[in-house]
Motif scaffolding. Structure first.
Motif, PDB file in Angstrom:
ATOM      1  N   ARG C  69       7.290   6.132   2.515  1.00 20.51           N
ATOM      2  CA  ARG C  69       6.828   7.381   1.205  1.00 20.51           C
ATOM      3  C   ARG C  69       6.938   6.525   0.322  1.00 20.51           C
ATOM      4  O   ARG C  69       5.515   6.131  -0.699  1.00 20.51           O
ATOM      5  N   THR C  70       7.098   5.299   0.236  1.00 20.39           N
ATOM      6  CA  THR C  70       6.521   4.214  -0.794  1.00 20.39           C
ATOM      7  C   THR C  70       5.446   3.209  -0.007  1.00 20.39           C
ATOM      8  O   THR C  70       4.537   3.630  -1.114  1.00 20.39           O
ATOM      9  N   TYR C  71       5.614   2.640   0.328  1.00 25.57           N
ATOM     10  CA  TYR C  71       4.290   2.290   1.299  1.00 25.57           C
ATOM     11  C   TYR C  71       3.086   2.996   0.365  1.00 25.57           C
ATOM     12  O   TYR C  71       1.552   2.814   0.308  1.00 25.57           O
ATOM     13  N   PHE C  72       2.860   4.596   0.964  1.00 25.96           N
ATOM     14  CA  PHE C  72       2.131   4.965   0.769  1.00 25.96           C
ATOM     15  C   PHE C  72       1.295   5.285  -0.737  1.00 25.96           C
ATOM     16  O   PHE C  72       0.297   5.449  -0.583  1.00 25.96           O
ATOM     17  N   MET C  73       2.505   5.278  -1.512  1.00 28.98           N
ATOM     18  CA  MET C  73       1.895   5.558  -3.300  1.00 28.98           C
ATOM     19  C   MET C  73       1.564   4.467  -3.003  1.00 28.98           C
ATOM     20  O   MET C  73       0.294   4.592  -4.103  1.00 28.98           O
ATOM     21  N   ASN C  74       1.907   3.113  -2.248  1.00 33.55           N
ATOM     22  CA  ASN C  74       1.286   1.965  -3.007  1.00 33.55           C
ATOM     23  C   ASN C  74       0.274   1.878  -2.344  1.00 33.55           C
ATOM     24  O   ASN C  74      -0.924   1.302  -2.982  1.00 33.55           O
ATOM     25  N   SER C  75      -0.475   2.295  -1.114  1.00 32.48           N
ATOM     26  CA  SER C  75      -1.628   2.124  -1.254  1.00 32.48           C
ATOM     27  C   SER C  75      -2.577   3.281  -1.628  1.00 32.48           C
ATOM     28  O   SER C  75      -3.625   2.375  -2.100  1.00 32.48           O
ATOM     29  N   VAL C  76      -1.565   4.338  -1.978  1.00 34.22           N
ATOM     30  CA  VAL C  76      -2.623   5.255  -2.880  1.00 34.22           C
ATOM     31  C   VAL C  76      -3.249   4.113  -4.322  1.00 34.22           C
ATOM     32  O   VAL C  76      -4.595   4.558  -4.541  1.00 34.22           O
ATOM     33  N   PHE C  77      -2.390   4.293  -4.458  1.00 36.29           N
ATOM     34  CA  PHE C  77      -2.093   3.452  -5.965  1.00 36.29           C
ATOM     35  C   PHE C  77      -3.660   2.422  -5.970  1.00 36.29           C
ATOM     36  O   PHE C  77      -4.479   1.598  -6.770  1.00 36.29           O
ATOM     37  N   VAL C  78      -3.074   1.089  -5.005  1.00 38.49           N
ATOM     38  CA  VAL C  78      -3.821   0.237  -5.074  1.00 38.49           C
ATOM     39  C   VAL C  78      -6.105   0.009  -4.505  1.00 38.49           C
ATOM     40  O   VAL C  78      -6.201  -0.367  -5.150  1.00 38.49           O
ATOM     41  N   THR C  79      -5.502   1.727  -3.677  1.00 45.95           N
ATOM     42  CA  THR C  79      -6.463   1.847  -2.894  1.00 45.95           C
ATOM     43  C   THR C  79      -7.816   2.212  -4.560  1.00 45.95           C
ATOM     44  O   THR C  79      -8.467   1.827  -4.467  1.00 45.95           O
ATOM     45  N   ALA C  80      -6.851   2.996  -4.901  1.00 46.79           N
ATOM     46  CA  ALA C  80      -7.701   4.129  -5.649  1.00 46.79           C
ATOM     47  C   ALA C  80      -8.478   3.323  -6.689  1.00 46.79           C
ATOM     48  O   ALA C  80      -9.836   3.099  -7.330  1.00 46.79           O
TER      49      ALA C  80
END
Lengths: 295, 449, 278
Positions: C69-80
């Motif tokens: 969950r955490t990694y996913f949110m981080n990836s979304v934020f960093v990527t976007a």
């Protein structure tokens, strides 16, 4: 129009600044760092001249790494570019064009998945006792070829390269597909009248007309092969022994594991030189160097 | 078409941005090094105390162990409302890189895990570790006297104390009692008996020893013990010190040959270099192998998997012809160092004192079954029999051989450990491996001269 | 059109079979992954081919809670964030490079395009130093800024090609209407360039989402990690729970495969426009 030139420079500033500070400056810093002995956590830096560079030539692991990178490049060119080209040609053939969308989607799927997923998955799948690769080989009567894929220095790097092909063939195939779609169909029709169909037309029409794209794909795969990190780091960390080390994994290891940031920087410089040579060759082959970008 | 697509992309981007709003807040929290902790209004007594943030890095992220550390941090913060502890955990292998990366940064942990021996000394020499001697000696050595000697001593360098042990771990062979009984065997005491036991199982078609060497520290722990037994004590200590290491004693080659013999005689499961330690251990749990070389810290996992009974353990068997000291164990304390650059060293030390007080030492034993380094904790904790036996075994030993890979210079370890994989593979011999070790040892010596 | 001869039919069947087998070797490991995620450790070890006796959803829930969950949110934020910044800076830069001619313009062009040849891998150590002195180490910006910087050359290259091919008449009309140059950029150039912007965004997003090495070196906190590095971390954490780990792999792969299936056409077009990955 477009005359207030001083203000116009502002458009370039953010991008230029980022590239300058985070792309070019670190490169210079890398060269500088390579002349020192230092590690990440100690304030002590000792200037040692060319010692790190000299060590590159006596370090057997550098030889292993360069060999592995080259193997990676050669195999990737053969399988990704070769097989990718063939697959694209087959899917472009009238007989199979109905199925093109389906196969293209599936073949491309692994490309979008992070290698962390693919690497860990294949690591499990390749394990001789709990994986699925060896049982599969037994199932299709090739049991004699079953190996301890990632556990032997003779097979580890090949297994990693295999997984990398598995992931990327679809991508290269797609590039070829697009290039082929630009070939006018009357070429083939004219050839068919002359009796050249199937394999013949592949060699006489398709291959010559996708020459540019072939060059692009070769460049992508070769340069990619000398930059490999994720695949090896995730699947074997360079083992067993040092058998699957590549330049980047070895750089990482010397920098962040064995406290030799200076030597790691020297390895980075070596990488820079290798990539520079490859790029120069590419520009030479392409003539104008404008071969990139089909769009 | 195009418009629709743009709308989709824009929509996705917006969604992504909104979706992250929830995470952005906690995510930025650990990044702000000096982020002041919120003092709860209820804690009026502490209201005047300046908020303090401590960073704490340990190496037990596993769901079996991490909760204990989380609870420890939680309870410490409750007792000290002005303190915020940011705890991070990285596993056995990643922490070796992570520590090196993070220690040189402004995100450096105040309290961090380090193996004893050369691994910790390396940081001490770089001047990044706080000298804990005065704190251990305060009040007539009140804190020092709570620890076992075997816990503190390996963290000493130049006569000073640099690390605080949380547990004292050691490596032993565990065995499946039912399988041993079935074949009329008892725990071996000498190397020859050990080989006999293994041969018996081999003949019966049972894997004698489970072994996973995908990460070569597993083989390194065998070599740790065999080196200790085969090489004279003083010679070994001189060799292990990076300024004087030569590794020319024939005992090293002999030790590697004996290890290799276990493999060549088929005493290990197949595919050792691609099997992980935990995979092989799982197979031992399932009764697929008779013996397994693991650490005291793993006993609780065994108890959880196959119960408190039905298994026993013995230390690495004695080798009568070996030149090393008898009755030594393979093992080392696990513990923590304090950063020399900590903004709040007193608080960091207070946290360590809290971590190693009797109450928490007892909890360490009861909750996660670790052999605490605190004297008397095992008795006070009413520990399970298997742990008492393990700790007694430790107490009876005359000394410890620290893990080879963390006891020698990292560059030597980095040649030696991968070499052990090659040794098992048969691509090099023991002599060749030791030649490589000698060569790199010489290079390391030359570097520091 | 001629009729299909029996020989051609046989060839067709053989080739189709081969294509299908190859498709299976790609699809099967992915399906295997999803299925194994539902099994228990013991089941996994006793028979890696089997189906779950009881479908254990808990693995997926655990994997999600242990970190995905955490990694996913981080990836979304960093990527976007990286994508947005890359598109903004690159389009401005491309606008400048195609609309203005300074004496140094050629030099700037070479400078920017030359950046394409520099590998991030070479710079990882010095970048680490740099980020550390800038106090960015162990923040999401330690990923975002280098990601953007290393993507600018390529995305600028893509956009420059597109901007050069745009008809100038509208821009001229806008100029006569009193639009400033920035106004032209915003109201004329960008709207016309939407296809290339979408393409660039997709290409950049794919690179950022899967980036591994920077994520490994520039982030220390588990709570800030992105998916690829987070998965490596999970492998170390769940050493004894393979099926939970596999569930985590599946959870990381499924969303991105869904996104791919959803905007396949655009992605394909983008990739072919670029011709370069990574």
């Amino acid at each position: 129009m477009y005359k207030s030139q001083k203000r116009a420079l502002l458009y370039a500033v953010p991008g230029m600044a980022l590239v300058l500070i985070f792309v070019y400056y670190p490169l210079i810093l890398t060269f500088y760092n390579a002349f020192y002995r230092w590690n990440a956590f100690s304030p002590v830096r000792t200037f040692i001249g060319f010692e790190n560079f000299q060590r590159l030539f006596s370090d057997p692991v550098i030889g292993i790494a360069l060999t592995n990178n080259t193997l990676y490049a050669v195999i990737s060119v053969i399988f990704q570019c070769g097989l990718g080209l063939v697959l694209a040609a087959v899917l472009e053939n009238k007989m199979f064009s109905k199925f093109q969308g389906f196969f293209r989607t599936i073949y491309f799927m692994p490309v979008v998945v992070s290698f962390a997923v693919i690497g860990i998955l294949w690591q499990l799948a390749l394990h001789p006792a709990s994986g699925i690769v060896n049982p599969f080989l037994h199932l299709i009567g090739l049991g004699a070829f079953a190996q301890d894929w990632l556990g032997q220095s003779t097979t580890a790097i090949y297994s990693i390269i295999f997984v990398s092909q598995w992931q990327n063939i679809g991508y290269i195939m797609l590039l070829f597909l697009v290039a082929m779609q630009k070939i006018p169909t009357d070429y083939y029709e004219a050839a068919a009248i002359d009796g050249a169909t199937g394999i013949k037309s592949f060699f006489h029409i398709t291959i010559p007309l996708v020459k540019e794209m072939t060059l692009v794909t070769v460049v992508i795969t070769v340069i990619g092969a000398y930059r490999v990190f994720d695949e090896v780091f995730i699947m074997t960390e360079g083992g067993p022994g040092m058998s699957s080390q590549t330049l980047v994994t070895y750089m990482y290891r010397t920098g962040f594991r064995t406290d030799e940031m200076g030597y790691a920087s020297a390895i980075a410089v070596l990488m820079f030189v290798v990539l520079l040579i490859l790029t120069l060759i590419q520009i030479r082959v392409a003539g104008t160097g404008r071969s990139k970008g089909e769009g | 078409m195009k418009k629709k697509f743009i709308a989709i992309i824009a929509g996705i981007l917006m969604l992504l941005l909104f979706a992250t709003c929830g995470t952005a807040a906690p995510a930025t929290d650990p990044s702000g090094a000096g982020a002041p902790a919120q003092t709860p209004p209820a804690a009026a007594a502490d209201a005047e105390q300046e908020p303090i943030t401590l960073r704490f890095l340990h190496k037990w992220p596993e769901p079996e162990f991490r909760p204990w550390f989380d609870a420890l941090v939680e309870s410490y913060m409750e007792l000290n409302p002005h303190v915020t502890i940011i705890a991070e955990a990285a596993g056995d292998d990643p922490i070796k890189d992570l520590l090196r990366i993070v220690i040189g940064t402004d995100q450096q942990p105040d309290v961090f895990f380090a193996w004893s021996g050369e691994f910790a000394n390396n940081f001490v020499r770089a001047g990044v570790v706080l000298d804990l001697t005065p704190h251990l000696d305060a009040d007539g050595g009140a804190w020092r006297n709570t620890f076992m000697r075997a816990g503190l001593e390996p963290y000493e360098m130049d006569g000073r104390n640099w690390g605080i042990p949380i547990r004292v771990n050691s490596k032993v062979f565990v065995y499946n009692e039912a399988l041993f009984a079935e074949h009329g065997l008892t725990a071996p005491e000498t190397w020859d008996e050990f080989l006999y036991v293994a041969q018996t199982f081999r003949d019966a078609g049972i894997t004698p020893i489970g072994f996973g060497n995908a990460s070569p520290w597993a083989a390194c722990h065998y070599i740790t013990g065999l080196n200790q037994k085969m090489v004279p004590h003083d010679v070994r200590l001189v060799d292990y010190y990076f300024m004087t290491g030569e590794f020319t004693h024939p005992g090293y080659v002999a030790a590697h040959d004996m290890f290799l013999e276990l493999h060549d005689l088929g005493f290990f499961n197949p595919y050792v270099n691609s099997t992980t330690h935990s995979m092989a251990r799982e197979a031992w749990f399932m009764g697929e192998s008779a013996m397994f070389y693991l650490s005291l810290g793993e006993f609780r996992t065994i108890a959880a998997e196959i119960g408190p009974d039905g298994w026993g353990f013995f230390p690495m068997p004695e080798i009568p012809w070996g030149e090393g000291r008898p009755n030594y164990l393979v093992g080392a304390p696990d513990g923590f160092l304090v950063s020399a650059f900590s903004q709040h060293p007193e608080q960091a030390i207070d946290f360590l004192q809290y971590m190693t007080n009797m109450e928490n030492a007892v909890s360490l034993i009861q909750e996660i079954g670790w052999p605490s380094a605190v004297i008397g904790a095992v008795e006070a904790a009413d520990a399970p029999d298997w742990l008492i036996a393990g700790v007694n075994n430790l107490a009876e030993a005359d000394g410890m051989a620290l893990w080879l890979d963390t006891d020698i210079h990292i560059r030597i370890a980095d040649v030696w450990l991968p070499g052990l994989q090659e040794l098992l593979e048969g691509t090099i011999t023991s002599e060749e491996l030791m030649q490589r070790v000698q060569a790199i040892a010489q290079e390391v010596r030359a570097t520091y001269e | 059109m001629k009729k299909i001869s029996p020989a051609a039919l046989i060839i067709k069947i053989v080739v189709l079979t081969l294509l299908f087998i190859y498709a299976l070797t790609i699809i099967y490991p992915l399906i295997w992954m999803v299925i194994q995620g539902f099994r228990t450790n013991r089941e996994f070890f006793s028979d890696t081919w089997g189906m779950p006796q009881v479908w254990v959803y808990q693995n997926y829930i655990d994997a999600w809670n242990f970190g995905i969950r955490t990694y996913f949110m981080n990836s979304v934020f960093v990527t976007a964030t990286s994508v947005v910044l890359t598109v903004i800076t690159s389009s401005l830069l491309a606008f400048f490079l195609t609309r203005y001619s300074f004496k140094i313009s050629k030099l700037l062009l070479v400078f920017v395009l030359g950046g394409m040849m520099l590998s991030p891998q070479i710079s990882v150590i010095s970048l680490f130093q740099l980020l550390q002195t800038m106090n960015l180490y162990n923040t999401h910006w330690a990923l975002i800024i280098p990601y953007v910087a290393f993507r600018i050359p390529f995305i600028t290259f893509l956009m420059r090609g597109y901007f050069l091919g745009m008809p100038r008449e509208i821009e001229e009309a806008a100029f006569i209407d009193g639009c400033s140059s920035f106004g032209i950029f915003l109201r004329v150039v960008l709207p016309i360039a939407r296809p290339i912007i979408a393409t660039s965004a997709l290409l950049a997003a794919m690179t950022f989402w899967n980036e591994f090495m920077f994520g490994l070196v520039f982030i220390e906190s588990d709570s800030l990690r992105t998916i690829p590095v987070g998965l490596m971390n999970l492998r170390g954490t769940l050493v004894t729970r393979w099926t939970t780990l596999i569930a985590g792999l599946a959870l990381s792969a499924i969303p991105i495969i869904m996104v791919f299936l959803a905007c396949q056409k655009q992605l394909v077009r983008g990739l072919t426009a670029g011709g370069v990955k990574g």
